[in-house]
Design a protein around this motif. Structure first.
Motif, short mmCIF file in Angstrom:
data_model
loop_
_atom_site.label_atom_id
_atom_site.label_comp_id
_atom_site.label_asym_id
_atom_site.label_seq_id
_atom_site.Cartn_x
_atom_site.Cartn_y
_atom_site.Cartn_z
N ASN A 224 0.81 -1.22 0.00
CA ASN A 224 0.00 0.00 0.00
C ASN A 224 0.84 1.27 0.00
OD1 ASN A 224 -2.85 -1.03 2.06
ND2 ASN A 224 -2.27 -1.55 -0.02
N ASN A 225 2.14 1.12 0.11
CA ASN A 225 3.02 2.29 0.19
C ASN A 225 3.97 2.38 -1.00
OD1 ASN A 225 2.64 3.74 2.97
ND2 ASN A 225 2.46 1.57 3.41
N VAL A 226 3.51 1.88 -2.15
CA VAL A 226 4.29 1.98 -3.38
C VAL A 226 4.19 3.39 -3.93
CG1 VAL A 226 4.07 -0.46 -3.94
CG2 VAL A 226 2.35 1.17 -4.78
N SER A 227 5.14 3.75 -4.79
CA SER A 227 5.20 5.11 -5.33
C SER A 227 4.54 5.24 -6.69
CB SER A 227 6.66 5.56 -5.43
OG SER A 227 7.40 4.68 -6.27
N ALA A 228 4.12 4.12 -7.30
CA ALA A 228 3.51 4.16 -8.63
C ALA A 228 2.66 2.91 -8.83
CB ALA A 228 4.60 4.24 -9.72
N PRO A 229 1.72 2.94 -9.80
CA PRO A 229 0.92 1.74 -10.08
C PRO A 229 1.76 0.60 -10.63
CG PRO A 229 -0.11 3.72 -10.99
CD PRO A 229 1.28 4.11 -10.58
N TRP A 230 1.21 -0.60 -10.60
CA TRP A 230 1.89 -1.79 -11.09
C TRP A 230 2.24 -1.69 -12.57
CZ3 TRP A 230 4.48 -5.84 -9.45
CH2 TRP A 230 4.25 -6.39 -8.18
N VAL A 231 1.39 -1.10 -13.38
CA VAL A 231 1.56 -1.14 -14.83
C VAL A 231 1.65 0.28 -15.39
CG1 VAL A 231 0.52 -1.84 -17.02
CG2 VAL A 231 0.38 -3.35 -15.03
N ASN A 232 2.63 0.47 -16.28
CA ASN A 232 2.79 1.72 -17.02
C ASN A 232 2.93 1.38 -18.50
OD1 ASN A 232 3.31 4.26 -17.96
ND2 ASN A 232 5.32 4.47 -17.00
N GLY A 233 1.88 1.66 -19.27
CA GLY A 233 1.88 1.22 -20.67
C GLY A 233 1.77 -0.29 -20.72
N ASN A 234 2.78 -0.94 -21.31
CA ASN A 234 2.84 -2.40 -21.33
C ASN A 234 3.83 -2.95 -20.30
OD1 ASN A 234 0.96 -2.92 -23.36
ND2 ASN A 234 2.46 -2.56 -24.98
N VAL B 21 5.45 -3.75 -16.59
CA VAL B 21 5.11 -4.03 -15.19
C VAL B 21 6.21 -3.44 -14.32
CG1 VAL B 21 4.74 -5.83 -13.47
CG2 VAL B 21 3.87 -6.14 -15.79
N ILE B 22 5.83 -2.59 -13.38
CA ILE B 22 6.80 -1.87 -12.55
C ILE B 22 6.82 -2.48 -11.15
CG2 ILE B 22 7.54 0.39 -11.73
CD1 ILE B 22 7.33 0.16 -14.78
N VAL B 23 7.97 -2.99 -10.75
CA VAL B 23 8.16 -3.51 -9.40
C VAL B 23 8.71 -2.39 -8.53
CG1 VAL B 23 9.25 -5.25 -7.95
CG2 VAL B 23 8.58 -5.82 -10.29
N ASP B 24 7.91 -1.94 -7.58
CA ASP B 24 8.29 -0.80 -6.74
C ASP B 24 9.33 -1.20 -5.69
OD1 ASP B 24 7.08 2.11 -6.20
OD2 ASP B 24 7.60 1.21 -4.26
N GLN B 25 10.14 -0.22 -5.27
CA GLN B 25 11.15 -0.47 -4.25
C GLN B 25 10.53 -0.94 -2.94
OE1 GLN B 25 14.61 -0.48 -4.38
NE2 GLN B 25 14.31 -1.39 -2.35
N SER B 26 9.33 -0.45 -2.64
CA SER B 26 8.66 -0.87 -1.41
C SER B 26 8.41 -2.37 -1.40
CB SER B 26 7.34 -0.11 -1.24
OG SER B 26 6.71 -0.45 -0.02
N LEU B 27 8.12 -2.94 -2.56
CA LEU B 27 7.91 -4.39 -2.66
C LEU B 27 9.21 -5.16 -2.45
CD1 LEU B 27 5.45 -4.42 -5.68
CD2 LEU B 27 4.89 -4.67 -3.25
N MET B 28 10.29 -4.60 -2.94
CA MET B 28 11.58 -5.25 -2.71
C MET B 28 12.01 -5.14 -1.24
SD MET B 28 11.82 -6.53 -5.57
CE MET B 28 13.32 -7.46 -5.19
N ASP B 29 11.57 -4.07 -0.58
CA ASP B 29 11.81 -3.97 0.87
C ASP B 29 11.07 -5.08 1.59
OD1 ASP B 29 13.32 -1.71 0.39
OD2 ASP B 29 11.72 -0.31 0.93
#
Length: 471
Positions: free
Chosen positions: A243-253, A255-263
């Motif tokens: 819930n504390n990611v900086s951007a949505p999962w998808v941008n165009g085509n 898939v963006i893995v946010d740093q918060s998820l890697m934390d």
């Protein structure tokens, strides 16, 4: 960014266009030119699609239109799949499990047939979660009737928490759904374990010990020294980080893995390797449920509103009454929530308007639901009133007023990074890295497995890249 929707829903939109143009049905959902009044007589059957019995139970208990027996109980069919309304209308419930997208698949199939289905077979109302709400409320797909077409105004919903409207608002500013609940999250912990390890079970004192992740780590190590686990499953903290990611999962085509998820990945691997969690594989399993019982060595669980009064309370059993408390925890988050969506092509527009206004905007009904079930409902004024009531308390939480903490957290919920792909991305990400936490695959293999699974789940993203944070 224009939200991408799976190909089935694009076909679905074409099928429903027949309804809007008069093909396939002589009963349009509502005529906007008449202020949302139904164009023809209402149907005799209201078909509602859900993934569990939560809303069904609330509807049968609190909706004023339900027919009652002499004892005041809702009249239902023997198999509980039909609820009878006082005006003779029948409410038919279709339930499919949410896991692995089954609910969405069945719902999509039904909506795709909406234009050719007999009136009494059409989907009238369906529920969605935040993880995939935007998939159905997209203006271009147009499977969700804007509330304005039903005659529901902004004033009708003015007391609701804003985020609950944001998540079902399309690009044109039209609200296409409504919810009876808000779902801020808290950390629920065992009072007896807190006293044994920290010398106190006071929520303010425990909050100070858990107010950020560094302090949470210190507390986890102290719990381990006394033979306890800070957490049960690696999945228990996912919603907090997610819930504390900086951007949505998808941008165009892509898939963006946010740093918060890697934390989250880093923390879960460390907690699993160091024995700070109980290494339970997931949530809502038998082992996870039992870890909320009186004999468990697990200190606490991250839960939102529904989780405490429905799930945790049941799992804790009679021996757990009075042994739990809640605090804010290291980060604000929300989890879940259910929205009511009127399906394009419904022949029960007036009934749906009344259901939505009664179940999500009537302050007396919402207040009663909170007082009787301790759920946190979607009326800010009512919740603030209960939060300030010195006589309101939860016996399960040893007299604590948990609504006060929820009311404090709810206005800060931010839905700006929600996307139509959240459910699938979250499930695939957790599944891929749980194998890594358990030592079944290495880190790079977990990443590769996620990249493969997410493109299988969403073929329309196959030509894009999975973008991982640097470092």
């Amino acid at each position: 960014m224009k939200k991408k929707i799976i190909s089935l829903l694009l076909a679905l939109a074409m099928a429903l266009s027949l309804v809007a143009c008069g093909g396939g049905s002589s009963k349009p959902a509502a005529d906007a030119s008449t202020g949302g009044e139904a164009a023809t007589a209402e149907g005799k059957i209201i078909n509602i699609y859900v993934w569990n019995q939560e809303f069904q139970g609330l509807f049968n208990t609190y909706y004023p239109g339900v027919e009652r027996d002499a004892d005041g109980n809702a009249k239902t069919s023997k198999d509980l799949t039909v609820t009878y309304l006082s005006d003779g209308t029948e409410v038919h419930w279709t339930i499919n499990a949410n896991q692995d997208g089954v609910y969405q698949q069945k719902l999509d199939e039904a909506l795709a047939n909406q234009g050719s289905a007999a009136d009494d077979d059409k989907v009238d109302l369906f529920l969605v979660e935040a993880d995939y709400a935007l998939k159905y409320t997209d203006a271009d797909v147009d499977v969700a009737v804007p509330l304005s077409e039903l005659g529901i105004t902004a004033d009708d919903l003015s007391a609701q928490y804003k985020y609950t409207q944001d998540v079902v608002t399309d690009a044109n500013g039209e609200i296409r759904g409504t919810s009876w609940q808000a779902t801020p999250g808290l950390f629920a912990y065992r009072r007896s374990i807190a006293k044994d390890v920290f010398g106190t079970d006071d929520p303010d004192a425990i909050q100070e010990l858990l107010s950020d992740w560094t302090k949470f780590d210190d507390a986890a190590n102290k719990l381990k020294e006394k033979g306890y686990y800070a957490l049960c499953s690696v999945a228990d903290t996912y919603r907090v980080f997610g819930n504390n990611v900086s951007a949505p999962w998808v941008n165009g085509n892509d898939v963006i893995v946010d740093q918060s998820l890697m934390d989250w990945v880093e923390q879960c691997k460390r907690y699993t390797d160091e024995g700070l969690n109980h290494k339970v594989g997931g949530q809502f399993t038998d082992e996870w449920n039992s870890d909320q019982g009186a004999d468990s060595k697990v200190f606490g669980f991250f839960y939102s509103t529904w989780g405490i009064n429905f799930t945790l309370k049941g799992n804790a059993g009679e021996e757990g009454f009075g042994d739990w408390a809640v605090c804010r925890g290291p980060m604000p988050f929300f989890w879940g929530g259910s929205w009511l969506i009127a399906a394009r092509g419904t022949d029960n527009a007036e009934h749906l308007k009344d259901i939505m206004l009664s179940m999500t905007a009537d302050p007396e009904i919402l207040t009663t639901i909170t007082l009787e079930t301790q759920d946190f409902t979607n009326n800010e004024e009512a919740m603030n009133s209960i939060a300030a009531d010195p006589d309101y308390k939860s016996d399960f939480l040893a007299g604590q007023n948990h609504v006060a903490l929820f009311a404090e957290a709810a206005p800060s919920i931010d839905m700006s990074n929600v996307s139509p792909y959240d459910q699938g991305c979250c499930e695939c990400f957790q599944n891929a890295f749980t194998d890594y936490f358990n030592g079944q695959v290495d880190f790079d293999t977990a990443k590769a497995n996620f990249e493969l699974k997410i493109k299988e789940r969403y073929p329309e993203l196959a030509n894009g890249n999975v973008v991982w944070p640097e470092g």
